[in-house]
Structure formats: C-alpha cells, structure tokens
Design a protein around this motif. Structure first.
Motif, mmCIF file in Angstrom:
data_model
loop_
_atom_site.group_PDB
_atom_site.id
_atom_site.type_symbol
_atom_site.label_atom_id
_atom_site.label_comp_id
_atom_site.label_asym_id
_atom_site.label_seq_id
_atom_site.Cartn_x
_atom_site.Cartn_y
_atom_site.Cartn_z
ATOM 1 N N PHE A 46 0.813 -1.209 0.000
ATOM 2 C CA PHE A 46 0.000 0.000 0.000
ATOM 3 C C PHE A 46 0.850 1.264 0.000
ATOM 4 O O PHE A 46 0.375 2.319 0.350
ATOM 5 C CB PHE A 46 -0.962 -0.015 1.179
ATOM 6 C CG PHE A 46 -1.993 -1.092 1.042
ATOM 7 C CD1 PHE A 46 -3.057 -0.931 0.167
ATOM 8 C CD2 PHE A 46 -1.899 -2.271 1.747
ATOM 9 C CE1 PHE A 46 -4.017 -1.920 0.011
ATOM 10 C CE2 PHE A 46 -2.853 -3.264 1.602
ATOM 11 C CZ PHE A 46 -3.907 -3.096 0.733
ATOM 12 N N GLN A 47 2.093 1.148 -0.416
ATOM 13 C CA GLN A 47 2.968 2.309 -0.494
ATOM 14 C C GLN A 47 3.177 2.777 -1.931
ATOM 15 O O GLN A 47 3.948 3.685 -2.180
ATOM 16 C CB GLN A 47 4.310 2.006 0.156
ATOM 17 C CG GLN A 47 4.208 1.755 1.634
ATOM 18 C CD GLN A 47 5.549 1.444 2.259
ATOM 19 O OE1 GLN A 47 6.546 1.286 1.580
ATOM 20 N NE2 GLN A 47 5.574 1.377 3.568
ATOM 21 N N VAL A 51 5.427 6.139 -3.320
ATOM 22 C CA VAL A 51 6.599 5.951 -4.181
ATOM 23 C C VAL A 51 6.367 6.614 -5.530
ATOM 24 O O VAL A 51 7.278 7.211 -6.107
ATOM 25 C CB VAL A 51 6.933 4.451 -4.333
ATOM 26 C CG1 VAL A 51 8.082 4.238 -5.295
ATOM 27 C CG2 VAL A 51 7.264 3.840 -2.973
ATOM 28 N N LEU A 52 5.139 6.555 -6.041
ATOM 29 C CA LEU A 52 4.801 7.249 -7.284
ATOM 30 C C LEU A 52 5.020 8.749 -7.132
ATOM 31 O O LEU A 52 5.634 9.388 -7.999
ATOM 32 C CB LEU A 52 3.360 6.977 -7.680
ATOM 33 C CG LEU A 52 2.843 7.772 -8.881
ATOM 34 C CD1 LEU A 52 3.557 7.355 -10.157
ATOM 35 C CD2 LEU A 52 1.353 7.616 -9.034
ATOM 36 N N PRO A 67 -2.188 -2.895 -5.462
ATOM 37 C CA PRO A 67 -3.056 -1.899 -4.836
ATOM 38 C C PRO A 67 -2.310 -0.581 -4.681
ATOM 39 O O PRO A 67 -1.119 -0.569 -4.382
ATOM 40 C CB PRO A 67 -3.429 -2.511 -3.492
ATOM 41 C CG PRO A 67 -2.323 -3.461 -3.196
ATOM 42 C CD PRO A 67 -1.818 -3.949 -4.524
ATOM 43 N N PHE A 68 -3.023 0.485 -4.899
ATOM 44 C CA PHE A 68 -2.386 1.792 -5.037
ATOM 45 C C PHE A 68 -2.107 2.480 -3.712
ATOM 46 O O PHE A 68 -0.994 2.938 -3.485
ATOM 47 C CB PHE A 68 -3.278 2.674 -5.920
ATOM 48 C CG PHE A 68 -2.661 3.984 -6.272
ATOM 49 C CD1 PHE A 68 -1.538 4.038 -7.067
ATOM 50 C CD2 PHE A 68 -3.205 5.152 -5.797
ATOM 51 C CE1 PHE A 68 -0.951 5.246 -7.402
ATOM 52 C CE2 PHE A 68 -2.637 6.372 -6.127
ATOM 53 C CZ PHE A 68 -1.516 6.409 -6.927
ATOM 54 N N ALA A 69 -3.094 2.578 -2.847
ATOM 55 C CA ALA A 69 -2.919 3.335 -1.608
ATOM 56 C C ALA A 69 -3.767 2.730 -0.498
ATOM 57 O O ALA A 69 -4.828 2.175 -0.752
ATOM 58 C CB ALA A 69 -3.301 4.791 -1.811
ATOM 59 N N GLU A 70 -3.283 2.889 0.706
ATOM 60 C CA GLU A 70 -4.031 2.419 1.866
ATOM 61 C C GLU A 70 -4.980 3.484 2.392
ATOM 62 O O GLU A 70 -6.041 3.188 2.922
ATOM 63 C CB GLU A 70 -3.062 1.988 2.967
ATOM 64 C CG GLU A 70 -3.746 1.370 4.157
ATOM 65 C CD GLU A 70 -2.762 0.777 5.138
ATOM 66 O OE1 GLU A 70 -3.162 -0.150 5.844
ATOM 67 O OE2 GLU A 70 -1.613 1.233 5.215
ATOM 68 N N LEU A 79 -1.847 12.115 -6.427
ATOM 69 C CA LEU A 79 -2.588 12.973 -7.353
ATOM 70 C C LEU A 79 -1.972 14.366 -7.414
ATOM 71 O O LEU A 79 -1.815 14.946 -8.482
ATOM 72 C CB LEU A 79 -4.059 13.054 -6.941
ATOM 73 C CG LEU A 79 -4.937 13.966 -7.803
ATOM 74 C CD1 LEU A 79 -4.979 13.475 -9.247
ATOM 75 C CD2 LEU A 79 -6.335 14.047 -7.214
ATOM 76 N N LYS A 80 -1.620 14.890 -6.261
ATOM 77 C CA LYS A 80 -0.997 16.207 -6.189
ATOM 78 C C LYS A 80 0.317 16.221 -6.965
ATOM 79 O O LYS A 80 0.594 17.161 -7.722
ATOM 80 C CB LYS A 80 -0.744 16.551 -4.715
ATOM 81 C CG LYS A 80 -0.262 17.957 -4.458
ATOM 82 C CD LYS A 80 -0.332 18.245 -2.968
ATOM 83 C CE LYS A 80 1.018 18.558 -2.428
ATOM 84 N NZ LYS A 80 1.018 18.851 -1.004
#
Length: 85
Positions: A46-47, A51-52, A67-70, A79-80
């Motif tokens: 979930f990290q 990292v992105l 999975p993208f995010a927790e 997104l920011k």
C-alpha cells in the motif's frame, strides 16, 4: 530475494533486446541521468502511491501497479504530484 527479482527483470528485458540499468534503492534509481521511466512494484503493497509521488517529483515517468494506496491522503499525495499542484 530482491536481487533475484532485479535479475529476473533484467533477463526478461534482455530477451526483448532492451538493456536496463538496475538500482538498489530509489535514490540510486532517480540519480541516473539515463533513467527515462520507472516501474513501481513495491514490496510495501500500500505504499505505491507514495513511491509514485516520489518518482514524479524526481522528474520520472512512472508506471504504478495496484493496490495503489491504503489511505485517501496517500492517494491525494500521488494525485498532487502527478497534477503538478
């Protein structure tokens, strides 16, 4: 184990006629002037979002797995970064 995964990826791309530069950590990866893009497949499932965001802020194009995010705050951080806000 992670050395094995890097070596497997290297062998896969060599079969395709593509040479990659392997890195042991993110700082080493992002410091390479010849890095065009990064593939994010992180052991902390979930990290990925964090990292992105780090990769984008380092000026890299990135492909990110799920999975993208927790948390929504981690997703908003990514997104920011990609939106340039």
């Amino acid at each position: 184990m992670w050395n094995r995964r890097r070596d497997e990826a290297d062998a896969f791309f060599k079969e395709k006629g593509v040479t990659i530069r392997k890195a042991r950590n993110n700082d080493e990866l992002y410091s390479g002037k010849d890095t065009d893009a990064v593939i994010i497949k992180h052991c902390g499932f979930f990290q990925h979002a964090l990292v992105l965001a780090e990769a984008v802020r380092a000026g890299q194009d990135a492909y990110c797995e799920k999975p993208f995010a927790e948390t929504m705050s981690d997703a908003r951080e990514a997104l920011k970064a990609v939106s340039g806000f």
